[in-house]
Motif scaffolding. Structure first.
Motif, PDB file in Angstrom:
ATOM      1  N   ASP A 242       0.458  -0.850  -0.217  1.00 19.35           N
ATOM      2  CA  ASP A 242       0.286   0.301   0.315  1.00 19.35           C
ATOM      3  C   ASP A 242       1.715   1.010  -0.042  1.00 19.35           C
ATOM      4  N   GLU A 243       1.920   1.078   0.976  1.00 20.34           N
ATOM      5  CA  GLU A 243       2.886   2.073   0.896  1.00 20.34           C
ATOM      6  C   GLU A 243       3.903   2.759  -1.130  1.00 20.34           C
ATOM      7  N   TYR A 244       3.750   1.620  -1.315  1.00 19.15           N
ATOM      8  CA  TYR A 244       4.209   1.970  -2.651  1.00 19.15           C
ATOM      9  C   TYR A 244       3.026   1.878  -3.802  1.00 19.15           C
ATOM     10  N   ALA A 245       2.043   1.259  -3.915  1.00 17.30           N
ATOM     11  CA  ALA A 245       0.532   1.885  -4.327  1.00 17.30           C
ATOM     12  C   ALA A 245       0.713   3.684  -4.163  1.00 17.30           C
ATOM     13  N   GLU A 246       0.667   4.090  -2.700  1.00 15.03           N
ATOM     14  CA  GLU A 246       1.251   5.651  -2.681  1.00 15.03           C
ATOM     15  C   GLU A 246       1.856   6.384  -3.743  1.00 15.03           C
ATOM     16  N   GLN A 247       3.151   5.842  -3.445  1.00 15.95           N
ATOM     17  CA  GLN A 247       3.887   6.560  -4.454  1.00 15.95           C
ATOM     18  C   GLN A 247       4.109   5.856  -5.852  1.00 15.95           C
TER      19      GLN A 247
ATOM     20  N   ARG B  58     -13.035   8.176   3.631  1.00 15.13           N
ATOM     21  CA  ARG B  58     -12.256   8.945   4.760  1.00 15.13           C
ATOM     22  C   ARG B  58     -13.867  10.015   5.443  1.00 15.13           C
ATOM     23  N   PRO B  59     -13.939   9.529   6.710  1.00 16.44           N
ATOM     24  CA  PRO B  59     -14.383  10.217   7.605  1.00 16.44           C
ATOM     25  C   PRO B  59     -15.310  11.898   6.818  1.00 16.44           C
ATOM     26  N   LYS B  60     -16.240  12.226   6.570  1.00 13.87           N
ATOM     27  CA  LYS B  60     -17.400  13.191   6.269  1.00 13.87           C
ATOM     28  C   LYS B  60     -17.052  14.214   7.337  1.00 13.87           C
ATOM     29  N   SER B  61     -17.172  14.088   7.803  1.00 13.56           N
ATOM     30  CA  SER B  61     -17.224  15.444   9.685  1.00 13.56           C
ATOM     31  C   SER B  61     -16.162  14.526  10.756  1.00 13.56           C
ATOM     32  N   LYS B  62     -15.928  15.565  11.835  1.00  8.89           N
ATOM     33  CA  LYS B  62     -14.831  15.050  12.719  1.00  8.89           C
ATOM     34  C   LYS B  62     -15.628  13.726  13.254  1.00  8.89           C
ATOM     35  N   GLY B  63     -16.760  13.631  13.988  1.00  5.10           N
ATOM     36  CA  GLY B  63     -17.207  12.775  14.925  1.00  5.10           C
ATOM     37  C   GLY B  63     -17.019  11.452  13.872  1.00  5.10           C
ATOM     38  N   GLN B  64     -17.296  11.780  11.996  1.00  2.00           N
ATOM     39  CA  GLN B  64     -18.258  10.252  12.016  1.00  2.00           C
ATOM     40  C   GLN B  64     -16.318   9.868  11.673  1.00  2.00           C
ATOM     41  N   ARG B  65     -16.810   7.697  12.274  1.00  2.00           N
ATOM     42  CA  ARG B  65     -15.882   6.916  12.003  1.00  2.00           C
ATOM     43  C   ARG B  65     -15.213   6.968  10.983  1.00  2.00           C
ATOM     44  N   ALA B  66     -14.185   6.229  10.823  1.00  2.00           N
ATOM     45  CA  ALA B  66     -13.570   5.949   8.988  1.00  2.00           C
ATOM     46  C   ALA B  66     -13.779   4.973   8.834  1.00  2.00           C
ATOM     47  N   THR B  67     -13.911   3.831   7.542  1.00  5.48           N
ATOM     48  CA  THR B  67     -14.537   2.547   7.609  1.00  5.48           C
ATOM     49  C   THR B  67     -13.127   2.081   7.834  1.00  5.48           C
ATOM     50  N   ALA B  68     -13.130   0.544   7.551  1.00 10.33           N
ATOM     51  CA  ALA B  68     -12.682  -0.287   7.832  1.00 10.33           C
ATOM     52  C   ALA B  68     -11.341  -0.962   6.338  1.00 10.33           C
ATOM     53  N   GLY B  69     -11.613   0.092   5.156  1.00  9.00           N
ATOM     54  CA  GLY B  69     -10.801   0.211   4.575  1.00  9.00           C
ATOM     55  C   GLY B  69     -11.764  -0.218   3.188  1.00  9.00           C
ATOM     56  N   GLY B  70     -10.387   0.006   1.961  1.00  9.48           N
ATOM     57  CA  GLY B  70     -11.568  -0.504   0.866  1.00  9.48           C
ATOM     58  C   GLY B  70     -10.612  -2.200   0.560  1.00  9.48           C
ATOM     59  N   ARG B  71     -11.527  -2.900  -1.288  1.00  8.63           N
ATOM     60  CA  ARG B  71     -11.348  -3.784  -1.207  1.00  8.63           C
ATOM     61  C   ARG B  71      -9.643  -4.273  -1.251  1.00  8.63           C
ATOM     62  N   LEU B  72      -8.363  -3.532  -1.629  1.00  5.46           N
ATOM     63  CA  LEU B  72      -7.646  -3.766  -1.383  1.00  5.46           C
ATOM     64  C   LEU B  72      -6.648  -3.234   0.588  1.00  5.46           C
ATOM     65  N   HIS B  73      -7.192  -3.427   0.787  1.00  5.85           N
ATOM     66  CA  HIS B  73      -6.764  -3.091   2.249  1.00  5.85           C
ATOM     67  C   HIS B  73      -6.811  -4.364   2.498  1.00  5.85           C
ATOM     68  N   HIS B  74      -6.944  -5.773   2.657  1.00  3.60           N
ATOM     69  CA  HIS B  74      -6.786  -6.892   2.756  1.00  3.60           C
ATOM     70  C   HIS B  74      -5.189  -6.608   2.682  1.00  3.60           C
ATOM     71  N   PHE B  75      -4.059  -6.521   1.043  1.00  4.45           N
ATOM     72  CA  PHE B  75      -3.400  -6.317   1.341  1.00  4.45           C
ATOM     73  C   PHE B  75      -2.312  -5.219   2.198  1.00  4.45           C
ATOM     74  N   ALA B  76      -2.585  -4.424   2.469  1.00  5.56           N
ATOM     75  CA  ALA B  76      -2.715  -3.249   3.223  1.00  5.56           C
ATOM     76  C   ALA B  76      -1.043  -3.802   4.405  1.00  5.56           C
ATOM     77  N   GLY B  77      -0.131  -2.981   4.232  1.00  9.59           N
ATOM     78  CA  GLY B  77       0.991  -3.813   5.680  1.00  9.59           C
ATOM     79  C   GLY B  77       1.427  -5.102   4.835  1.00  9.59           C
ATOM     80  N   TRP B  78       1.364  -5.699   3.631  1.00  7.99           N
ATOM     81  CA  TRP B  78       2.516  -6.749   3.383  1.00  7.99           C
ATOM     82  C   TRP B  78       3.340  -6.124   2.497  1.00  7.99           C
ATOM     83  N   PRO B  79       4.416  -6.322   3.443  1.00  5.14           N
ATOM     84  CA  PRO B  79       5.798  -6.081   2.239  1.00  5.14           C
ATOM     85  C   PRO B  79       6.056  -6.841   0.635  1.00  5.14           C
TER      86      PRO B  79
ATOM     87  N   HIS C 179      -6.400  -2.362 -11.359  1.00  2.00           N
ATOM     88  CA  HIS C 179      -4.867  -1.417 -10.263  1.00  2.00           C
ATOM     89  C   HIS C 179      -3.972  -2.013  -9.666  1.00  2.00           C
ATOM     90  N   LEU C 180      -4.196  -3.319  -8.653  1.00  2.00           N
ATOM     91  CA  LEU C 180      -2.932  -3.950  -8.543  1.00  2.00           C
ATOM     92  C   LEU C 180      -2.893  -4.332  -9.410  1.00  2.00           C
TER      93      LEU C 180
END
Length: 394
Positions: free
Chosen positions: A81-86, A113-134, A165-166
């Motif tokens: 996910d870091e490389y995807a951002e780059q 992202r949360p639309k307002s300050k008090g709104q909770r963030a979502t668990a992530g998108g469909r590719l969030h499964h791979f977030a944090g993987w080297p 995209h992946l």
């Protein structure tokens, strides 16, 4: 200090041993001390053998190589996910990625992202499964498992876009030497989305147009007449059109110059930019009843720089939400609750190909496509099977 048969070994105050030797008139010291004298002798012996067989490397050069290898190893430990951002940032800064597309790509990883300050963030998108993987740890089997699980959700369009995209991100990583091979190699990965856009019939379209407010009817007519995208339609100004007349002074043709599009990125607002590709810069003439009605609409506008379709202030481009509110009621009047404005682009592409006899290249040029695959999605079978069979008869 104790001289060996080759080199010098010193016992330090700490009780550890330091090894040194001289080669090519320069003294070299081991990069670290040793627990025992035998360990120091072993190191000296290895240096002497390396000198003898020609594999010896100057310590400074060896240090640089080690640092380079360590840096390369650390680089390959970057998470996917870091490389995807780059990758997204690099493409965006190079002008090869629009703001809306970059925003959508980030949603694949992190979700909205949360639309307002008090709104909770979502668990992530469909590719969030791979977030944090080297990035080097993702294997073909991992991608297959993820793809199979996602396809079970039934959201074929989103899964296909996320997978593509992946695949692109990992291909870029392969090209830059971070991974040996792209793990996204699913041969039967679904490339066509599950959603089918059915264009309106010639009987349904007038019902939709008549059900729209008078101020928005020209937009719907234009969508069907030139096959424009919503962003292109809302970017039109009066100067983008040329009205041509016949010898009797009647409207013969209206030529639209497509060169801009309005895009919307959350938290950044709307902006005007060029088309998605160079092929998007195009001139699209249209004739007949559509040209007559649209020319009449143009005659009501004096300022050549005036946007044709605006918000309530009259100064900003028409928001998609404002249009959709009226569109939902109009399509309901035609008993087509599934109809999208983009379906009129399909309507135009199919009609232009079938009734005019245009070649595929000509259809691509008119719609602003660069790929045959994209152009083919906008051509539908139509209802002239009998006519085609009659032409093919012997």
């Amino acid at each position: 200090m104790a001289r060996e048969s080759w080199g010098i070994i010193d016992k330090q105050r700490s009780g550890r041993y330091r090894a040194r030797y001289t080669h090519q008139g320069e003294r070299h010291t081991a990069p670290h001390t040793f627990d025992t004298k035998d360990a120091a002798r072993t190191w000296l012996s290895r240096q002497r053998i390396a000198i003898a067989d020609g594999t010896w490397v100057h310590p400074e050069e060896a240090k640089k190589r080690a640092e380079t290898e360590a840096a390369e190893a650390a680089r390959k430990q970057i998470t996917v996910d870091e490389y995807a951002e780059q990758y997204i940032e690099r493409r965006f800064n190079a002008g090869k990625l629009g703001g809306k597309t970059a925003y959508d790509y980030r949603l694949y990883w992190h979700g909205p992202r949360p639309k307002s300050k008090g709104q909770r963030a979502t668990a992530g998108g469909r590719l969030h499964h791979f977030a944090g993987w080297p990035i080097g740890d993702i294997a073909y089997e991992d991608v297959c498992d993820w793809h199979d699980e996602q396809m079970e959700s039934g959201a074929l369009t989103q899964v296909t876009r996320c997978y593509e995209h992946l695949k692109t991100v990992m291909l870029d990583a392969e090209d830059r030497g971070l991974i040996d091979r792209n793990p996204c190699r699913i041969k039967d990965a679904k490339v066509a989305t599950g959603k089918k856009r059915t264009p309106p019939t010639d009987a349904e379209l007038p019902i939709v147009i008549d059900a729209m407010p008078l101020s928005l009817q020209p937009l719907v007519i234009l969508a069907a007449a030139v096959g424009g995208r919503f962003g292109e339609l809302t970017a039109f100004r009066k100067r983008d059109f040329t009205v041509e007349y016949d010898d009797d002074g009647a409207v013969e043709c209206v030529r639209a110059t497509v060169a801009k599009a309005i895009t919307y990125v959350p938290k950044e607002g709307r902006s005007e930019k060029g088309p998605k590709t160079e092929a998007g810069n195009r001139q699209v003439p249209f004739f007949g009843h559509d040209a007559l009605i649209f020319a009449s609409h143009l005659s009501t506008i004096d300022d050549p720089d005036q946007l044709l379709f605006t918000d309530a202030t009259g100064d900003a481009p028409l928001p998609h939400g404002s249009f959709t509110w009226h569109w939902i009621k109009a399509r309901k009047a035609a008993n087509r609750p599934d109809l999208q404005l983009h379906s009129l682009r399909h309507y135009h592409g199919s009609r232009y190909a079938q009734l005019s006899g245009a070649s595929l290249a000509e259809v691509m040029a008119r719609l602003g496509h660069v790929s045959v695959t994209a152009a083919m999605r906008y051509q539908h079978a139509g209802t002239r099977a009998d006519e085609l069979a009659r032409r093919a008869a012997r």
